[in-house]
Enzyme design. Structure first.
Site, PDB file in Angstrom:
ATOM      1  N   SER A 143       0.868  -1.163   0.035  1.00  0.00           N
ATOM      2  CA  SER A 143      -0.129   0.505  -0.378  1.00  0.00           C
ATOM      3  C   SER A 143       0.837   1.373   0.481  1.00  0.00           C
ATOM      4  CB  SER A 143      -1.255  -0.107   1.534  1.00  0.00           C
ATOM      5  OG  SER A 143      -1.103   1.354   1.501  1.00  0.00           O
TER       6      SER A 143
ATOM      7  N   TYR B 177      -2.102  -0.536  10.661  1.00  0.00           N
ATOM      8  CA  TYR B 177      -2.537  -1.283   9.248  1.00  0.00           C
ATOM      9  C   TYR B 177      -0.945   0.080   8.130  1.00  0.00           C
ATOM     10  CZ  TYR B 177      -3.732  -0.599   4.149  1.00  0.00           C
ATOM     11  OH  TYR B 177      -3.941  -1.201   3.224  1.00  0.00           O
TER      12      TYR B 177
ATOM     13  N   LYS C 129       1.929  -2.764   6.455  1.00  0.00           N
ATOM     14  CA  LYS C 129       2.453  -2.504   4.554  1.00  0.00           C
ATOM     15  C   LYS C 129       3.614  -2.240   4.629  1.00  0.00           C
ATOM     16  CE  LYS C 129      -1.524  -3.807   3.056  1.00  0.00           C
ATOM     17  NZ  LYS C 129      -2.317  -4.699   2.033  1.00  0.00           N
TER      18      LYS C 129
ATOM     19  N   ILE D 127      -8.458   4.066  -3.452  1.00  0.00           N
ATOM     20  CA  ILE D 127      -8.903   3.113  -5.161  1.00  0.00           C
ATOM     21  C   ILE D 127      -9.845   3.095  -4.900  1.00  0.00           C
ATOM     22  CG2 ILE D 127      -9.155   1.056  -6.852  1.00  0.00           C
ATOM     23  CD1 ILE D 127      -5.890   2.956  -6.686  1.00  0.00           C
TER      24      ILE D 127
ATOM     25  N   THR E 165     -12.960   1.356  -3.955  1.00  0.00           N
ATOM     26  CA  THR E 165     -13.656  -0.131  -4.031  1.00  0.00           C
ATOM     27  C   THR E 165     -15.096  -0.149  -3.180  1.00  0.00           C
ATOM     28  OG1 THR E 165     -12.303  -1.112  -2.024  1.00  0.00           O
ATOM     29  CG2 THR E 165     -11.226  -1.003  -4.626  1.00  0.00           C
TER      30      THR E 165
END
Length: 157
Positions: free
Chosen positions: A51, A66, A70, A99, A101
């Site tokens: 990421s 997170y 990553k 992105i 999603t």
């Protein structure tokens, strides 16, 4: 990419779960794939999902676990690329930016993320296909240990 965490004083079990899913899970899948490639003797290409959060500290949302996980995926990718190069197993990663999603569609921070991006928009999942096809193909036969950031220049500023 939001974890729902308030700050760096996260519960240890929350930290461990994020690292187990994003980093340990990646290692286990990579090892299983590489073992099959080595067993068949022809090598191959592993493409990890990292990421942009492995390169930057995202704002305004807090997401320490997170981001750390990553960043770990990026170093895992580099390390495995070196360790498996003699087996003809290539290991690279793709680091998507924001992105659009189903996971984040409608998120309250989308206007802020778009404002912070030089391209002034969210990416589309289809925009990751080109780099994935390159990495999966023989065109990248000398590419290993690389991380490809696909983020509309978000990490540049």
């Amino acid at each position: 990419t939001c974890t729902g965490l308030d700050d760096a004083d996260i519960a240890l079990d929350t930290w461990k779960k994020m690292l187990d899913v994003n980093l340990t899970g990646m290692l286990l899948v990579d090892r299983a794939g590489a073992e099959l490639m080595k067993r068949h003797g022809h090598g191959g290409s592993i493409i990890n999902t990292a990421s942009m959060s492995g390169h930057i500290v995202n704002i305004p949302q807090p997401q320490v676990a997170y981001n750390a996980s990553k960043a770990g995926v990026i170093m895992l990718t580099k390390s495995l690329a070196v360790e498996w190069a003699d087996k003809n197993v290539r290991v690279n990663s793709i680091s998507p930016g924001y992105i659009m999603t189903d996971l984040i569609r409608g998120h309250e921070l989308i206007p802020r993320w778009t404002e912070l991006s030089p391209s002034a928009r969210m990416g589309n999942p289809e925009e990751l296909q080109g780099v994935a096809l390159y990495l999966a193909s023989d065109a990248s036969s000398f590419t290993t240990g690389s991380d490809f950031v696909v983020d509309g220049a978000y990490t540049c500023v």
